[in-house]
Motif scaffolding. Structure first.
Motif: not given
Length: 301
Positions: A179-184, A199-208, A226-231
């Protein structure tokens, strides 16, 4: 449904008489659209859903739909006593919402089958798709998740439990469903602190919740994320989000009260929180102002 951006949970503005101020709520939402939220979640946790009657929920949702004017999806809160949840669902559909966030039912002991029946009743109340909030009295099991995933009206699952192992299993269930239409979604408090792990376990979205009071910082974090700028993420967490969380943890309910106070400190008179929440003390409001100033300096440098 596409959720490309920070998930924005606006506050609900109240008049001096304590009534919902639809105009000011819409102004609050409109003022954040330039920071490109992925969706607006109206009358949900940060919007004091717990303190609104069903008519007020519909008023807030209608204000959000008008403010957004089709730019991004509007997700309406529903939950609590079943009758109230059904009324909110129908009102949201009439107001033009795009989907529902199903918050936990009234706090009463029940098996997970009861939670699924509750979600089913909410789904049946309107034609809107739903996102199910996994937390509190609506904590889900692996089997329950599988059954929800099998329902095409369920388009999202939001995790507010914080069990990383279970969240990983949920993500795998969704992936294997095709189900590509189901978001986590990561729905933990101040989710920025845990989102890289999610994100590392497959949950890409978050509430703020921070987006409601200081959108420039929340947007800067999202851009770094989203730019993977960890610093850059680490800097914003260390210097802004961690002090904010320390203040948030000082008093129960500050997860909402501080956000609303932050909106007021930003110049929008959205009113106090409703009982049983309490507004920040003068000392805590001063500390919040200091933390917000640090955040603004971080993104303006």
């Amino acid at each position: 449904m596409n959720f490309d951006g920070v998930l924005f949970f606006p506050v609900t503005a109240f008049t001096k008489a304590g009534e919902v101020d639809a105009s000011l709520t819409a102004e609050h939402i409109t003022s954040r659209l330039e920071f490109s939220p992925g969706a607006v979640f109206a009358a949900c946790g940060t919007g004091e859903f717990h303190a609104l009657n069903s008519t007020e929920v519909t008023t807030v949702v209608r204000a959000a739909v008008s403010a957004v004017n089709g730019a991004v999806p509007v997700i309406a809160g529903t939950g609590g006593p079943l009758g109230h949840a059904i009324e909110c669902a129908r009102g949201a559909a009439d107001a033009g919402a795009d989907a529902l966030l199903v918050l936990p039912p009234y706090l009463v002991g029940h098996p997970v089958d009861g939670t699924l029946a509750y979600v089913g009743a909410v789904i049946a109340a309107s034609d809107l798709p739903v996102i199910v909030y996994h937390r509190g009295s609506a904590t889900l099991t692996r089997d329950a998740v599988q059954r929800l995933v099998d329902n095409e009206r369920v388009i999202g699952l939001k995790d507010g439990v914080g069990d990383v192992g279970l969240a990983h299993e949920i993500a795998r269930i969704v992936k294997h469903s095709g189900r590509a239409d189901l978001s986590l979604f990561n729905g933990l408090l101040t989710a920025e602190l845990t989102q890289e792990a999610y994100r590392a376990i497959g949950v890409p979205l978050y509430s703020s919740a921070a987006f409601a009071m200081i959108p420039q910082v929340a947007a800067a974090f999202y851009g770094a994320y989203v730019g993977h700028d960890d610093d850059r993420c680490a800097q914003l967490i260390d210097e802004f989000y961690t002090p904010l969380v320390r203040l948030r943890d000082a008093v129960p309910g500050y997860a909402v009260s501080l956000v609303k106070a932050g909106v007021r400190l930003g110049g929008l008179p959205v009113g106090p929180v409703r009982a049983p929440l309490v507004d920040p003390t003068p000392e805590h409001a001063a500390e919040l102002q200091r933390v917000l100033d640090v955040g603004r300096n971080l993104v303006s440098a």
